[in-house]
Write an enzyme that holds these catalytic residues in place. Structure first.
Site, short mmCIF file in Angstrom:
data_model
loop_
_atom_site.label_atom_id
_atom_site.label_comp_id
_atom_site.label_asym_id
_atom_site.label_seq_id
_atom_site.Cartn_x
_atom_site.Cartn_y
_atom_site.Cartn_z
N ASP A 8 0.89 -1.15 0.00
CA ASP A 8 0.00 0.00 0.00
C ASP A 8 0.94 1.22 0.00
OD1 ASP A 8 -2.38 1.63 0.56
OD2 ASP A 8 -1.57 1.81 2.59
N LEU A 9 0.44 2.38 -0.38
CA LEU A 9 1.32 3.55 -0.45
C LEU A 9 1.22 4.43 0.81
CD1 LEU A 9 3.27 5.36 -2.11
CD2 LEU A 9 1.24 6.45 -3.08
N ASP A 10 0.05 5.04 0.96
CA ASP A 10 -0.13 5.99 2.06
C ASP A 10 -0.18 5.26 3.40
OD1 ASP A 10 -0.76 8.17 3.61
OD2 ASP A 10 -2.86 8.14 3.10
N THR A 16 1.53 10.20 3.74
CA THR A 16 0.80 11.29 3.07
C THR A 16 -0.54 11.59 3.76
OG1 THR A 16 0.30 9.57 1.46
CG2 THR A 16 1.78 11.32 0.75
N LYS A 44 -8.46 6.84 6.04
CA LYS A 44 -7.29 6.14 5.53
C LYS A 44 -7.68 4.97 4.63
CE LYS A 44 -3.93 7.56 8.92
NZ LYS A 44 -3.01 7.19 9.99
N SER A 113 -2.55 0.67 -4.33
CA SER A 113 -2.99 1.87 -3.62
C SER A 113 -4.32 2.39 -4.14
CB SER A 113 -1.92 2.96 -3.78
OG SER A 113 -2.43 4.22 -3.39
N ALA A 114 -5.09 3.01 -3.25
CA ALA A 114 -6.36 3.62 -3.65
C ALA A 114 -6.14 4.97 -4.33
CB ALA A 114 -7.23 3.82 -2.43
N LYS A 144 -11.03 -0.52 -1.85
CA LYS A 144 -10.87 -1.36 -0.67
C LYS A 144 -12.02 -1.06 0.28
CE LYS A 144 -5.88 -0.45 -1.06
NZ LYS A 144 -4.72 0.28 -0.51
N GLU A 168 -0.19 -3.41 4.59
CA GLU A 168 -1.29 -2.43 4.67
C GLU A 168 -1.38 -1.76 6.03
OE1 GLU A 168 -3.85 -0.69 3.85
OE2 GLU A 168 -4.10 -1.16 1.74
N ASP A 169 -1.75 -0.49 6.04
CA ASP A 169 -1.94 0.23 7.31
C ASP A 169 -3.41 0.48 7.63
OD1 ASP A 169 -2.18 2.20 5.20
OD2 ASP A 169 -2.24 3.68 6.81
P1 B16 Z 1 -6.18 10.34 -3.95
P2 B16 Z 1 -3.56 4.27 0.00
C1 B16 Z 1 -5.34 6.28 -0.08
O1 B16 Z 1 -4.05 5.78 -0.32
C2 B16 Z 1 -5.35 7.17 1.15
O2 B16 Z 1 -5.07 6.41 2.32
C3 B16 Z 1 -6.69 7.83 1.30
O3 B16 Z 1 -6.69 8.68 2.43
C4 B16 Z 1 -7.00 8.64 0.02
O4 B16 Z 1 -8.25 9.27 0.09
C5 B16 Z 1 -6.95 7.68 -1.18
O5 B16 Z 1 -5.67 7.07 -1.23
C6 B16 Z 1 -7.22 8.40 -2.49
O6 B16 Z 1 -6.17 9.26 -2.75
O7 B16 Z 1 -7.09 11.45 -3.55
O8 B16 Z 1 -4.73 10.74 -4.04
O9 B16 Z 1 -6.65 9.61 -5.18
O10 B16 Z 1 -3.46 4.17 1.49
O11 B16 Z 1 -4.54 3.28 -0.61
O12 B16 Z 1 -2.21 4.22 -0.67
MG MG Z 2 -2.77 3.18 3.39
#
Ligand code: B16
Ligand code: MG
Length: 217
Positions: A8-10, A16, A44, A113-114, A144, A168-169
């Protein structure tokens, strides 16, 4: 023995979440209410659209479709202004060590990542080249806890889901990894990520001997 390691990224590679929070907070303030760090926890791993829906619920606000789109764009612009300042210093501790070790062991490495900004962020922190596959908010339709993003990452790596391991966090992310039939490794607290197969506070707690066990299982 080749396994697929999906990150996962964030909250796993970089933090972030603090920038997402600043941008959502500013937007909420414009709409006349505030959001707390505790509330931010619930955002998150959640998609941008769903995040705004949740936030509007907290503030008891409804928006026209047009205004909703406008606020989404505004939030992302604000978020990107934070991202623009990022560099390698924002990579979370020992993430490069694990990525390098996996590369040395010739394992599959993917992002799941989302975020629609995932590629930009990886480039900013200079980790783009470390990933053989990237599944992100731009190539999935179901967020997710749906397993789609991780199944896509496995497909891109050409490794079967049962041979994949997910870091994953987020609660929804661990649920998604489990639903994909993958090994889930929670990065965070035991209180929130109790449904993960393994839990560590961060990558400094992950030994290369543990990675070897995962490779050889
Ligand atoms: P964006 P992950 C997610 O990243 C974030 O945890 C979540 O807070 C955010 O709304 C989502 O990405 C969408 O991000 O606005 O940049 O498309 O944890 O899945 O890496
Ligand atoms: Mg995350």
């Amino acid at each position: 023995n080749t396994k697929g390691f999906i990150f996962d990224l964030d909250g796993v590679i970089v933090d972030t979440a603090k920038y997402h929070y600043l941008s959502w907070k500013q937007l909420a303030n414009e709409l006349g209410f505030d959001i707390t760090l505790t509330q931010n926890e619930q955002l998150k791993g959640v998609s941008r659209v769903r995040s705004l829906e949740i936030i509007l619920g907290w503030g008891n606000k409804t928006l026209s479709e047009e205004a909703f789109e406008k606020y989404m764009a505004e939030k992302n612009e604000n978020y990107l202004s934070h991202i623009a300042q990022m560099d390698e210093g924002e990579i979370l501790p020992d993430v490069p060590k694990i990525l390098n070790y996996l590369q040395e062991k010739q394992q599959g490495i993917a992002l799941g990542s989302a975020s629609k900004n995932a590629r930009t962020i990886l480039q900013k922190v200079n980790l783009f080249e470390n990933f053989q596959a990237i599944a992100d908010g731009n190539n999935v339709s179901k967020a997710k806890p749906d397993p789609e993003v991780f199944l896509l990452a496995a497909k891109q790596l050409n490794i079967k889901p049962s041979d994949c391991i997910v870091f994953e966090d987020a609660v929804a992310g661990v649920t998604a990894a489990n639903a994909a039939g993958m090994i889930s490794i929670g990065i965070g607290s035991k209180e929130t990520l109790g449904h993960a197969d393994y839990i560590f506070n961060d990558f400094t707690e992950i030994q290369t001997s543990f990675i070897d066990e995962l490779i050889n299982r």
